[in-house]
Design an enzyme around this catalytic site. Structure first.
Site, PDB file in Angstrom:
ATOM      1  N   GLU A 309     110.193  43.553  40.816  1.00  0.00           N
ATOM      2  CA  GLU A 309     110.016  43.720  41.948  1.00  0.00           C
ATOM      3  C   GLU A 309     109.053  42.455  42.533  1.00  0.00           C
ATOM      4  O   GLU A 309     109.054  41.840  43.061  1.00  0.00           O
ATOM      5  CB  GLU A 309     109.307  45.175  42.747  1.00  0.00           C
ATOM      6  CG  GLU A 309     109.529  44.897  43.828  1.00  0.00           C
ATOM      7  CD  GLU A 309     110.916  44.664  44.068  1.00  0.00           C
ATOM      8  OE1 GLU A 309     111.097  43.589  45.158  1.00  0.00           O
ATOM      9  OE2 GLU A 309     111.993  45.761  44.668  1.00  0.00           O
ATOM     10  N   ASP A 313     109.382  38.858  44.489  1.00  0.00           N
ATOM     11  CA  ASP A 313     109.300  39.328  45.717  1.00  0.00           C
ATOM     12  C   ASP A 313     107.992  38.060  46.666  1.00  0.00           C
ATOM     13  O   ASP A 313     108.161  37.019  47.110  1.00  0.00           O
ATOM     14  CB  ASP A 313     108.238  40.139  46.284  1.00  0.00           C
ATOM     15  CG  ASP A 313     108.468  41.724  46.146  1.00  0.00           C
ATOM     16  OD1 ASP A 313     109.983  41.352  46.873  1.00  0.00           O
ATOM     17  OD2 ASP A 313     108.473  42.750  46.706  1.00  0.00           O
ATOM     18  N   SER A 584     116.337  43.526  47.543  1.00  0.00           N
ATOM     19  CA  SER A 584     114.505  43.503  47.321  1.00  0.00           C
ATOM     20  C   SER A 584     114.870  42.095  47.166  1.00  0.00           C
ATOM     21  O   SER A 584     113.417  41.824  47.760  1.00  0.00           O
ATOM     22  CB  SER A 584     113.769  44.089  46.273  1.00  0.00           C
ATOM     23  OG  SER A 584     114.806  43.953  45.315  1.00  0.00           O
ATOM     24  N   ASP A 646     128.530  43.761  60.805  1.00  0.00           N
ATOM     25  CA  ASP A 646     129.128  45.115  60.319  1.00  0.00           C
ATOM     26  C   ASP A 646     128.067  45.251  59.108  1.00  0.00           C
ATOM     27  O   ASP A 646     127.269  45.109  59.351  1.00  0.00           O
ATOM     28  CB  ASP A 646     129.764  44.152  59.057  1.00  0.00           C
ATOM     29  CG  ASP A 646     129.590  43.009  58.314  1.00  0.00           C
ATOM     30  OD1 ASP A 646     129.086  43.469  58.115  1.00  0.00           O
ATOM     31  OD2 ASP A 646     129.789  41.763  58.606  1.00  0.00           O
TER      32      ASP A 646
END
Length: 667
Positions: A309, A313, A584, A646
């Protein structure tokens, strides 16, 4: 949290639990009997036991918070961009002095010495220690010990309590009171790198949606194979973002670093350097985020333990931002962040504490400060031994957060308190972006039911948290489909399990069971239902949850708000190239673009954008509308992407030139 007002009593004295209640008092709170299914009431609390009493005072103007925020956030407002100071925010929402004086006088009249009473710095609550005998006399209640039948937790509580009629309007709640909450061993789920239901993999950095492979077929400057591997050049081409921002004098501002939140997952400098060397040679080796460590957090880690993660990032944000800087909000010590035996199951409170000292003692919705059953408690004998950090970091103008959970897993009062804080951050000019989730209309498998859906038959869609809060901006995921190019419209992500990731992946979206449709979104949501009505039964409001076979709340706040590419992302993790996916990835992309626009506004003496949703919904033409794809879950194909907003890709993906021109045109 349930408040039950009895109004005027029909009799002069009522008996509850054997406690005589005078006609001058009213029932303020009574526990829902359903809660007691997992709790057993044990012995009566000893009369001399000391209870830490807290009275959450009724905040003023909370009902006006939305209006205040729209006033500085809607592009048609004459006050657009005129953000508040933190002192103005505290003053606007603190209790009326009459409330403080009235409740204090009640305590003093009962016999509580004024010197025993503490008024919190943010003016939100009164605290004092009392014996059980005093508490029972004050509240006309009876305190017992309660034991959780499966987890063994013990809590002091009462089934109900009472306050004088003239006091009720001034009190939000009192603790210890009726609340019984046992922590569950379920950690924050990472968007795109979802956690197992316990914390046994929390922070290990083993992404479920990572596809290890050979060196990428897409090399720097090559846009012909972006359908196979998304590199920084592919992202810039998709959203027409120039390679390097222009700065007066060639130097970026020192007051516009972008914030990225991480918890239980740690970047490795070796991975960042590998990525820079292969894809962005203009970024110097060793470039790293500015640390803002919270409650014993540390970073970076060695390459063998690098988190997918965190690496992802920074490898997405730096190519869009550099030479702008990034601030890393790394949160919580190793015990709470990674230990499977930790009972901390909430999220973001210790982070928000560190940004806003008043949040540490803020009272609302039956919660004052952090929740000892949901949040880490510091000092921590297993790790960080300092005090909980409160107000130690000034929040950056933009914060990207790729973590979250499901509404059904966290108490509503906990969520509402955080949502109010996001509203207050927006008032002060901060933009908060959250990944919308990777499981379509459901939650992760095993959450609530095996398929991640709600209800006895596991058919009801599961909205995400804190995504449903109307004061954050949710980012869904798109992809370049095989055979397509970056010069064609993207589609919503729909990746079945094994194609290519081990678990299925589709853009999280749906409708909240807690929050109503906010006014800035109402026209967009109504247009979606009018022109693209989903083929599923629905219910209206959480009070009719699942009624008539309904699978979603048609009256709820819709999400996501926007989208960005989140599939087949080229990344380096643990020293190896891999292809990753998840919302993410989408979130730091969109947040980085807004950070660049903020830099341009600041350079012409304008304020940061702040809460961006009202402007985007008022001017969707500055985004690339996505009209293809769905977000499957709960035995359905989910919702469908369609012209306009949407609940799959929101209003669409960034169009940097249009967005930049529009926001520079605003005051």
């Amino acid at each position: 949290m349930r408040f039950i007002s009895l109004g005027l009593f029909l009799a002069s004295v009522t008996t509850i639990q054997g406690v005589a209640v005078p006609h001058t008092h009213v029932l303020h709170e009574k526990r829902d009997a359903a809660v007691l299914k997992r709790w057993v009431r044990r012995e009566k609390l000893d009369s001399s036991a000391i209870l830490p009493m807290r009275i959450g005072l009724t905040q003023k103007n909370l009902d006006l918070g939305h209006e205040f925020l729209m006033d500085v956030s809607h592009p048609d407002s004459s006050n657009y961009g005129k953000h508040w100071t933190s002192e103005q925010v505290i003053e606007a929402f603190s209790p009326e002095q009459k409330t403080v004086d009235t409740v204090t006088q009640w305590l003093v009249d009962f016999g509580i010495d004024p010197e025993r009473i503490t008024h919190s710095d943010n003016k939100g609550w009164l605290a004092f220690d009392a014996t059980t005998e005093e508490a029972e006399g004050l509240l006309h209640a009876e305190y017992h010990l309660y034991e959780h039948t499966t987890m063994g937790h013990v809590a002091a509580a009462c089934d109900s309590y009472h306050v004088p009629k003239h006091i009720q309007e001034h009190v939000d709640y009192i603790t210890p009171g009726i609340k019984l909450l046992a922590p569950e061993k379920r950690g924050i789920k990472k968007r795109g790198f979802a956690m197992t239901q316990s914390k046994d993999r929390h922070g290990v950095g083993a992404p479920l949606r990572s596809n290890p492979g050979k060196f990428p077929v897409t090399t720097p400057g090559n846009l012909s194979t972006c359908d196979q591997s998304i590199t920084p050049d592919c992202i810039r081409a998709l959203y027409q973002v120039p390679l390097v921002p222009e700065y007066p004098g060639g130097i970026p501002r020192s007051d516009n670093s972008m914030g990225i939140y991480e918890e239980g997952d740690y970047y490795a400098q070796e991975d960042l350097d590998l990525f820079f060397a292969n894809y962005t040679p203009h970024i110097p080796q060793g470039t790293h985020p500015t640390p803002a460590f919270i409650d014993g957090a540390t970073a970076p880690t060695d390459v063998a333990h690098a988190g997918g993660e965190s690496d992802l990032d920074f490898e997405l944000a730096y190519p869009l931002l550099y030479p702008q800087t990034i601030t890393l909000y790394q949160t919580d010590d190793l015990f709470y962040a990674t230990n499977p035996n930790s009972t901390s199951t909430g999220g973001f409170n210790t982070f928000l504490d560190a940004l806003d000292g008043s949040y540490c003692t803020y009272s609302a919705f039956g919660e004052t400060g952090d929740d000892p059953n949901l949040d880490p408690v510091y000092p921590d004998p297993h790790g960080y031994t300092g005090k909980l950090q409160c107000g130690v970091y000034k929040p950056t103008n933009v914060i990207s957060i790729s973590y979250g959970g499901q509404e059904a897993d966290v108490p509503a009062y906990y969520q509402k308190r955080q949502c109010n804080e996001f509203m207050k951050l927006g008032l002060q000019g901060h933009s908060i972006f959250y990944a919308s989730g990777d499981d379509g209309v459901s939650g992760p498998n095993g959450d609530d039911n095996d398929n991640g859906c709600l209800g006895p038959n596991a058919t009801i869609f599961s909205p995400a948290w804190p995504n449903s809060c109307p004061y954050v901006t949710n980012v869904g995921a798109t992809k370049v489909y095989p055979g397509h190019t970056v010069f064609e419209p993207e589609s919503a992500v729909v990746d079945p399990a094994g194609q290519p990731y081990s678990s299925a992946f589709s853009s999280g979206g749906g409708f909240s069971n807690i929050y109503h449709v906010p006014d800035y979104q109402r026209d967009a949501v109504e247009s979606f239902f009018k022109n693209h009505n989903p083929p599923y039964p629905h219910y209206r409001g959480n009070s009719s949850f699942g009624k008539n076979g309904g699978v979603f709340n048609r009256a709820g706040r819709g999400y996501p708000d926007v989208a960005a590419n989140g599939d087949n992302i080229a990344t380096y993790n643990a020293g190896n190239f891999s292809s990753s996916g998840g919302t993410s990835a989408s979130t730091p992309i969109f947040a980085s673009i807004i950070n660049r626009i903020n830099e341009a506004r600041l350079n012409v003496n304008k304020n940061p954008i702040g809460f961006i949703n009202p402007a985007l919904y008022a001017h969707p033409e500055i985004l690339n509308d996505i009209t293809n794809g769905t977000n499957p879950g709960c035995g359905t194909v989910g919702f469908s992407a369609a012209p306009g907003w949407d609940p799959v890709t929101g209003l669409g993906t960034p169009n940097y030139p249009k967005m930049l021109a529009f926001f520079l045109s605003l005051p």
